[in-house]
Design a protein around this motif. Structure first.
Motif, PDB file in Angstrom:
ATOM      1  N   GLU A  66      49.122  12.567   3.321  1.00 29.88           N
ATOM      2  CA  GLU A  66      48.235  11.408   3.371  1.00 29.88           C
ATOM      3  C   GLU A  66      48.854  10.184   4.029  1.00 29.88           C
ATOM      4  OE1 GLU A  66      47.829   9.804  -0.906  1.00 29.88           O
ATOM      5  OE2 GLU A  66      48.416  11.913  -1.171  1.00 29.88           O
ATOM      6  N   THR A  67      50.111  10.282   4.485  1.00 34.95           N
ATOM      7  CA  THR A  67      50.752   9.137   5.143  1.00 34.95           C
ATOM      8  C   THR A  67      51.241   9.450   6.553  1.00 34.95           C
ATOM      9  OG1 THR A  67      52.921   9.658   4.175  1.00 34.95           O
ATOM     10  CG2 THR A  67      51.494   8.148   2.950  1.00 34.95           C
ATOM     11  N   LYS A  68      51.543  10.694   6.832  1.00 33.92           N
ATOM     12  CA  LYS A  68      51.984  11.085   8.173  1.00 33.92           C
ATOM     13  C   LYS A  68      50.833  11.840   8.849  1.00 33.92           C
ATOM     14  CE  LYS A  68      56.838  11.434   6.765  1.00 33.92           C
ATOM     15  NZ  LYS A  68      57.222  10.144   7.331  1.00 33.92           N
ATOM     16  N   LEU A  69      50.004  11.088   9.553  1.00 33.44           N
ATOM     17  CA  LEU A  69      48.792  11.640  10.145  1.00 33.44           C
ATOM     18  C   LEU A  69      48.986  11.942  11.622  1.00 33.44           C
ATOM     19  CD1 LEU A  69      46.227   9.134   8.563  1.00 33.44           C
ATOM     20  CD2 LEU A  69      47.231  11.187   7.546  1.00 33.44           C
ATOM     21  N   TYR A  70      48.150  12.839  12.132  1.00 34.82           N
ATOM     22  CA  TYR A  70      48.183  13.212  13.549  1.00 34.82           C
ATOM     23  C   TYR A  70      46.769  13.117  14.108  1.00 34.82           C
ATOM     24  CZ  TYR A  70      52.847  15.013  12.614  1.00 34.82           C
ATOM     25  OH  TYR A  70      54.176  15.117  12.259  1.00 34.82           O
ATOM     26  N   ALA A  71      46.642  12.468  15.243  1.00 38.72           N
ATOM     27  CA  ALA A  71      45.349  12.323  15.915  1.00 38.72           C
ATOM     28  C   ALA A  71      45.378  13.095  17.222  1.00 38.72           C
ATOM     29  CB  ALA A  71      45.055  10.851  16.182  1.00 38.72           C
ATOM     30  N   LYS A  72      44.232  13.611  17.631  1.00 35.18           N
ATOM     31  CA  LYS A  72      44.131  14.424  18.839  1.00 35.18           C
ATOM     32  C   LYS A  72      43.172  13.753  19.833  1.00 35.18           C
ATOM     33  CE  LYS A  72      44.679  18.414  15.796  1.00 35.18           C
ATOM     34  NZ  LYS A  72      44.078  19.674  15.277  1.00 35.18           N
ATOM     35  N   PRO A  73      43.675  12.799  20.611  1.00 39.32           N
ATOM     36  CA  PRO A  73      42.805  12.041  21.522  1.00 39.32           C
ATOM     37  C   PRO A  73      42.134  12.889  22.588  1.00 39.32           C
ATOM     38  CG  PRO A  73      44.916  10.936  21.213  1.00 39.32           C
ATOM     39  CD  PRO A  73      45.056  12.295  20.631  1.00 39.32           C
ATOM     40  N   ASP A  74      42.690  14.055  22.904  1.00 37.01           N
ATOM     41  CA  ASP A  74      42.119  14.918  23.943  1.00 37.01           C
ATOM     42  C   ASP A  74      41.076  15.887  23.390  1.00 37.01           C
ATOM     43  OD1 ASP A  74      43.794  13.734  25.808  1.00 37.01           O
ATOM     44  OD2 ASP A  74      45.362  15.248  25.579  1.00 37.01           O
ATOM     45  N   ALA A  75      40.709  15.738  22.140  1.00 37.47           N
ATOM     46  CA  ALA A  75      39.842  16.728  21.494  1.00 37.47           C
ATOM     47  C   ALA A  75      38.527  16.927  22.233  1.00 37.47           C
ATOM     48  CB  ALA A  75      39.579  16.325  20.048  1.00 37.47           C
ATOM     49  N   ALA A  76      37.875  15.846  22.623  1.00 42.56           N
ATOM     50  CA  ALA A  76      36.566  15.959  23.278  1.00 42.56           C
ATOM     51  C   ALA A  76      36.691  16.667  24.623  1.00 42.56           C
ATOM     52  CB  ALA A  76      35.947  14.576  23.455  1.00 42.56           C
ATOM     53  N   ARG A  77      37.721  16.320  25.370  1.00 39.96           N
ATOM     54  CA  ARG A  77      37.916  16.971  26.681  1.00 39.96           C
ATOM     55  C   ARG A  77      38.175  18.469  26.493  1.00 39.96           C
ATOM     56  NH1 ARG A  77      42.228  18.756  29.151  1.00 39.96           N
ATOM     57  NH2 ARG A  77      43.687  17.677  27.752  1.00 39.96           N
ATOM     58  N   LEU A  78      39.024  18.818  25.540  1.00 42.69           N
ATOM     59  CA  LEU A  78      39.322  20.226  25.287  1.00 42.69           C
ATOM     60  C   LEU A  78      38.083  20.985  24.836  1.00 42.69           C
ATOM     61  CD1 LEU A  78      42.731  19.793  23.425  1.00 42.69           C
ATOM     62  CD2 LEU A  78      42.406  20.729  25.721  1.00 42.69           C
ATOM     63  N   LEU A  79      37.265  20.348  24.003  1.00 41.64           N
ATOM     64  CA  LEU A  79      36.047  21.013  23.543  1.00 41.64           C
ATOM     65  C   LEU A  79      35.089  21.219  24.704  1.00 41.64           C
ATOM     66  CD1 LEU A  79      34.343  22.128  21.242  1.00 41.64           C
ATOM     67  CD2 LEU A  79      33.458  19.822  20.870  1.00 41.64           C
ATOM     68  N   ARG A  80      34.955  20.212  25.571  1.00 46.00           N
ATOM     69  CA  ARG A  80      34.069  20.346  26.718  1.00 46.00           C
ATOM     70  C   ARG A  80      34.505  21.512  27.608  1.00 46.00           C
ATOM     71  NH1 ARG A  80      34.859  15.742  28.702  1.00 46.00           N
ATOM     72  NH2 ARG A  80      33.187  14.652  27.595  1.00 46.00           N
ATOM     73  N   GLU A  81      35.791  21.624  27.832  1.00 51.84           N
ATOM     74  CA  GLU A  81      36.293  22.716  28.670  1.00 51.84           C
ATOM     75  C   GLU A  81      36.042  24.074  28.017  1.00 51.84           C
ATOM     76  OE1 GLU A  81      40.374  21.704  29.184  1.00 51.84           O
ATOM     77  OE2 GLU A  81      39.986  20.109  30.657  1.00 51.84           O
ATOM     78  N   THR A  82      36.156  24.140  26.700  1.00 54.95           N
ATOM     79  CA  THR A  82      35.907  25.396  25.999  1.00 54.95           C
ATOM     80  C   THR A  82      34.437  25.790  26.073  1.00 54.95           C
ATOM     81  OG1 THR A  82      37.727  24.976  24.448  1.00 54.95           O
ATOM     82  CG2 THR A  82      36.071  26.573  23.771  1.00 54.95           C
ATOM     83  N   LEU A  83      33.556  24.828  25.828  1.00 56.51           N
ATOM     84  CA  LEU A  83      32.124  25.124  25.852  1.00 56.51           C
ATOM     85  C   LEU A  83      31.635  25.486  27.251  1.00 56.51           C
ATOM     86  CD1 LEU A  83      30.663  22.352  23.501  1.00 56.51           C
ATOM     87  CD2 LEU A  83      31.592  24.600  22.921  1.00 56.51           C
ATOM     88  N   ALA A  84      32.360  25.048  28.267  1.00 62.04           N
ATOM     89  CA  ALA A  84      31.952  25.304  29.651  1.00 62.04           C
ATOM     90  C   ALA A  84      32.378  26.682  30.152  1.00 62.04           C
ATOM     91  CB  ALA A  84      32.540  24.224  30.562  1.00 62.04           C
ATOM     92  N   LYS A  85      33.178  27.388  29.380  1.00 61.23           N
ATOM     93  CA  LYS A  85      33.648  28.707  29.830  1.00 61.23           C
ATOM     94  C   LYS A  85      32.481  29.692  29.900  1.00 61.23           C
ATOM     95  CE  LYS A  85      38.379  28.197  28.127  1.00 61.23           C
ATOM     96  NZ  LYS A  85      39.422  28.718  27.210  1.00 61.23           N
ATOM     97  N   PRO A  86      32.448  30.518  30.920  1.00 56.99           N
ATOM     98  CA  PRO A  86      31.305  31.430  31.125  1.00 56.99           C
ATOM     99  C   PRO A  86      31.047  32.373  29.952  1.00 56.99           C
ATOM    100  CG  PRO A  86      32.663  31.320  33.100  1.00 56.99           C
ATOM    101  CD  PRO A  86      33.411  30.593  32.041  1.00 56.99           C
ATOM    102  N   LYS A  87      32.088  32.795  29.262  1.00 54.33           N
ATOM    103  CA  LYS A  87      31.917  33.774  28.192  1.00 54.33           C
ATOM    104  C   LYS A  87      31.664  33.130  26.818  1.00 54.33           C
ATOM    105  CE  LYS A  87      34.644  37.464  30.333  1.00 54.33           C
ATOM    106  NZ  LYS A  87      35.776  38.413  30.147  1.00 54.33           N
TER     107      LYS A  87
END
Length: 361
Positions: free
Chosen positions: A106-127
């Motif tokens: 609860e004190t040492k947190l991690y944020a993923k600023p690239d999450a939206a970009r990574l999700l967009r790339e995943t959803l765009a994959k043909p399969k």
């Protein structure tokens, strides 16, 4: 259960920062002599602060094959959660990174600023084939640092653009910051939101989940979601025997009065390091009833602190479990509320534009 003699860690759920032993890590202990020396010279020890580290993962969508949960994929914008709910079943995930499931979680947190970009790339994959993405399965997508990072909002923008269904679970009224997106997604059958309410006692909530939104705010958020046409579910989670179960009927009644038509309950789960952390919490806040609480927990978990087996882990057994089920069923019948199934629409899915761009129309 005897009261722990060490002073309470105010403003935090966990009461210690011990690292797990199951991975063979070196143990850590506070140096009492050093702390005494510093207190004598410069005052009390420095207050425990929350830190946030930005990480850059290569993927953001996680898949699972668990046969007893309703989703097969999820997104977690953060690791660790500042809400500090002492009972959080996700705490052991911090142990995988050589960190404490207690105070570190609860004190040492991690944020993923690239999450939206990574999700967009995943959803765009043909399969790629769409199915609802679950958010809030491991750490809360609307914990306090979301107000600064807005990663959850960015993810919702990608999902709206792609017409991809999403489910959200949270303990925060901060979800209303994205009501504009949620309303538009709800109109297309793309979203459902569950808000967890455990108690209506603000003092108890401050001990159990010290940095989560006040229970009254969560309930009010449920009402605002319903008024906006967003499918909303009231999750009474977790039910802690002899601590929070007394509020079950009131939570159901007040949620129904706001127009919520779906509710459910989840019993306390204590996997891995959560069990000793919870016992320690009991020894600090409820030593007089700690043995009773754990006795009931073990009675609904086959004599163990936790049942890790598929299917039974979500369905406690025994007399106490039957009592909770009966109470919940009667409360729902009186309030005219059920466990509605929210059918989200995957047929509208369209692969998103890549390169950071979204459609203009």
């Amino acid at each position: 259960m005897e009261r722990r003699l060490d002073p309470e860690v105010h403003g935090r759920g966990a009461q210690s920062g011990a690292v797990p032993t199951r991975f063979g890590l070196a143990t850590r202990e506070a140096d009492g002599d050093w702390r005494d020396h510093m207190e004598a010279l410069d005052g009390p020890p420095v207050k425990l602060r929350t830190t946030v580290t930005e990480e850059r993962p290569k993927t953001i969508l996680s898949f699972n094959r668990s046969p007893d949960i309703a989703f097969d994929r999820s997104v977690n914008a953060y690791r660790g959660c500042e809400h500090g709910c002492v009972y959080c079943f996700a705490r052991p995930t911090h142990a995988y990174h050589d960190l404490s499931p207690g105070l570190d979680f609860e004190t040492k947190l991690y944020a993923k600023p690239d999450a939206a970009r990574l999700l967009r790339e995943t959803l765009a994959k043909p399969k790629y084939r769409p199915r609802p993405i679950a958010m809030g399965t491991n750490t809360d997508p609307y914990q306090p640092i979301e107000r600064r990072y807005r990663i959850t909002r960015q993810i919702l923008e990608v999902c709206l653009d792609a017409r991809h269904p999403v489910t959200i679970t949270t303990k925060s009224d901060r979800v209303l910051d994205d009501l504009d997106l949620l309303t538009e997604m709800a109109e297309r059958g793309l979203v459902a939101v569950a808000i967890s309410v455990t108690t209506f006692d603000p003092k108890l909530s401050g001990k159990l989940e010290p940095r989560a939104a006040a229970p009254a705010k969560r309930l009010a958020a449920l009402g605002k979601l319903v008024a906006a046409g967003v499918p909303a579910h009231c999750s009474i989670a977790p039910i802690i025997p002899a601590i929070t179960d007394e509020f079950m009927e009131e939570i159901v009644a007040r949620a129904a009065a706001l127009g919520v038509r779906s509710a459910g309950w989840i019993p306390l789960r204590l996997p891995h390091e959560v069990a000793p952390l919870f016992r320690e919490w009991l020894s600090v806040h409820f030593p007089e009833r700690g043995d009773k609480v754990m006795s009931i927990v073990r009675s609904i978990r086959g004599g163990r602190d936790n049942d890790p087996d598929f299917f039974t882990r979500m369905k406690p057994s025994g007399v106490w479990a039957d009592l909770f089920r009966t109470r919940f069923r009667i409360a729902c019948k009186r309030a005219g509320i059920g466990k509605e199934r929210f059918e989200l629409d995957c047929s509208q899915f369209r692969p998103p534009e890549t390169g950071g761009q979204m459609r203009l129309l």
